[in-house]
Write a protein that holds these residues in place. Structure first.
Motif, PDB file in Angstrom:
ATOM      1  N   ASP A  55       0.855  -1.194   0.000  1.00  0.00           N
ATOM      2  CA  ASP A  55       0.000   0.000   0.000  1.00  0.00           C
ATOM      3  C   ASP A  55       0.888   1.239   0.000  1.00  0.00           C
ATOM      4  N   LEU A  56       0.968   1.864  -1.169  1.00  0.00           N
ATOM      5  CA  LEU A  56       1.881   3.005  -1.316  1.00  0.00           C
ATOM      6  C   LEU A  56       1.492   4.170  -0.413  1.00  0.00           C
ATOM      7  N   ALA A  57       0.229   4.210   0.021  1.00  0.00           N
ATOM      8  CA  ALA A  57      -0.230   5.311   0.872  1.00  0.00           C
ATOM      9  C   ALA A  57       0.449   5.285   2.234  1.00  0.00           C
ATOM     10  N   THR A  58       0.747   4.086   2.724  1.00  0.00           N
ATOM     11  CA  THR A  58       1.247   3.976   4.095  1.00  0.00           C
ATOM     12  C   THR A  58       2.619   3.315   4.186  1.00  0.00           C
ATOM     13  N   ASP A  59       3.044   2.698   3.107  1.00  0.00           N
ATOM     14  CA  ASP A  59       4.206   1.830   3.161  1.00  0.00           C
ATOM     15  C   ASP A  59       5.340   2.427   2.327  1.00  0.00           C
ATOM     16  N   SER A  60       6.538   2.434   2.847  1.00  0.00           N
ATOM     17  CA  SER A  60       7.677   2.955   2.073  1.00  0.00           C
ATOM     18  C   SER A  60       8.527   1.836   1.480  1.00  0.00           C
ATOM     19  N   ALA A  61       7.946   0.638   1.381  1.00  0.00           N
ATOM     20  CA  ALA A  61       8.699  -0.537   0.915  1.00  0.00           C
ATOM     21  C   ALA A  61       8.954  -0.535  -0.592  1.00  0.00           C
ATOM     22  N   ILE A  62       8.467   0.474  -1.302  1.00  0.00           N
ATOM     23  CA  ILE A  62       8.652   0.487  -2.763  1.00  0.00           C
ATOM     24  C   ILE A  62      10.145   0.541  -3.117  1.00  0.00           C
ATOM     25  N   ALA A  63      10.948   1.241  -2.307  1.00  0.00           N
ATOM     26  CA  ALA A  63      12.392   1.337  -2.587  1.00  0.00           C
ATOM     27  C   ALA A  63      13.029  -0.053  -2.502  1.00  0.00           C
ATOM     28  N   GLN A  64      12.639  -0.808  -1.467  1.00  0.00           N
ATOM     29  CA  GLN A  64      13.185  -2.159  -1.296  1.00  0.00           C
ATOM     30  C   GLN A  64      12.750  -3.051  -2.458  1.00  0.00           C
TER      31      GLN A  64
END
Ligand code: GDP
Length: 321
Positions: A55-64
């Motif tokens: 969930d891009l709204a709450t999670d910063s895991a996109i970089a990983q």
């Protein structure tokens, strides 16, 4: 000795949306390994796409995720997509349409700086960055001066792409004008109109309420716009590109064409304007000049306004029968 073909890998955010699904189909057909970011497990993902729940709204895991997948091409299509809703949720809009792009570009730059300088990033930007434009038609040099939280966040992301490109990252910003298809949700005016025209013609609905019917938009065919995104990724020189048809029509024109296609003659008596649907900062006229994309990317629109309206109305009529 024959070698196995090298498979290119793509990562698409917003893969379950209109543009994401068309783009996934295009890339899969070309033999790509396609990864897609989905918000939750309930979303329908195109067959063949490797889904990553996030969930891009709450999670910063996109970089990983970018670091783990290390795609050749990254397409950022995830966004809060409604200009209207951006006024209800400006902070969420800033996160999804702005801050997430910063996280993604920072991750791409890390990979780039490790030596993979060919990693490509494509941002789905929007005509809304021009707000109420000060020239017509608009091109890549038009003043960026947004008039909505949606446009402001997209403008920030557009600026970021330029900054990272200056820093050496192969990042392109593709400034998409409105683009429609039967996969549009009814939160957009085109699908709202075609679905209503179909229901009214079938006697399942009486009337339709709209906002500003005089607004003019440059409406194109969504699969053409997915193709433009892919061309931008493939092109050796990252840049900004306007993608538009160069022809605008009013919402009223769209209504007339859709009801005619659905076989409803008395639409003037059925359609009314509701003050509550009028928008702050709504551009009166958007018209894009895609000459640069034509010349540099060899892109051109393949489906005209009347054909778009017909395809959408026919789809909505078929859904009812
Ligand atoms: P957008 O340009 O990305 O916001 O796409 P929309 O399809 O939501 O809106 C296109 C234009 O239609 C804008 O100028 C709206 O103000 C206008 N419009 C008029 N009535 C409506 C309506 O009932 N719903 C929506 N979504 N837009 C409307």
């Amino acid at each position: 000795m024959t070698r196995a073909p090298i498979t290119r890998r793509a990562l698409i955010t917003g893969v379950t949306g209109q543009d994401g699904s068309y783009l996934a189909e295009l890339l899969l057909a070309r033999g790509y390994e396609v990864h897609g970011v989905t918000r939750d497990a309930d979303e329908v993902v195109t067959d063949g796409v490797v889904a990553h729940e996030l969930d891009l709204a709450t999670d910063s895991a996109i970089a990983q995720l970018i670091s783990d997948v290390e795609p050749n091409e990254i397409y950022n299509l995830a966004a809060l997509s409604s200009v209207y809703q951006s006024w209800q949720n400006p902070a969420l809009t800033a996160r999804l349409n702005g801050a997430v792009v910063a996280e993604m570009l920072a991750a791409v730059k890390l990979i780039h700086d490790r030596g993979n300088t060919d990693i490509r990033f494509v941002q789905a930007s929007s005509a809304e960055i021009f707000g109420a434009p000060n020239e017509s038609p608009q091109n890549e040099e038009t003043t960026v001066r947004p008039t909505s939280p949606y446009g402001a966040a997209k403008a920030y992301a557009h600026g970021l792409v330029g900054a990272y490109r200056t820093a050496g990252v192969a990042a392109s910003s593709v400034i998409l004008y409105n683009h429609e298809s039967p996969r549009r949700p009814e939160t957009f005016v085109t699908r709202k109109i075609t679905a209503a025209a179909a229901r009214i013609s079938a006697g399942k609905q009486e009337t339709l309420e709209l906002g500003n019917m005089e607004a003019q938009r440059d409406w194109g065919w969504a699969p053409d716009y997915a193709d433009a995104l892919m061309r931008a990724a493939k092109h050796s020189k990252p840049d900004d590109f306007v993608i538009a048809t160069g022809v605008s029509h009013s919402v009223r024109d769209f209504v007339a064409a859709a009801f005619e296609r659905a076989g409803v003659d008395d639409w003037q008596d059925r359609v009314s304007v509701s003050e509550t649907l009028l928008r702050t900062g709504d551009a009166a006229l958007q018209l894009g000049d895609a000459s640069k994309a034509r010349k540099v990317l060899g892109w051109s629109p393949t489906v005209k306004f009347d054909e778009i309206v017909a395809a959408m109305v026919d789809h909505d009529l078929a859904l009812l029968s």
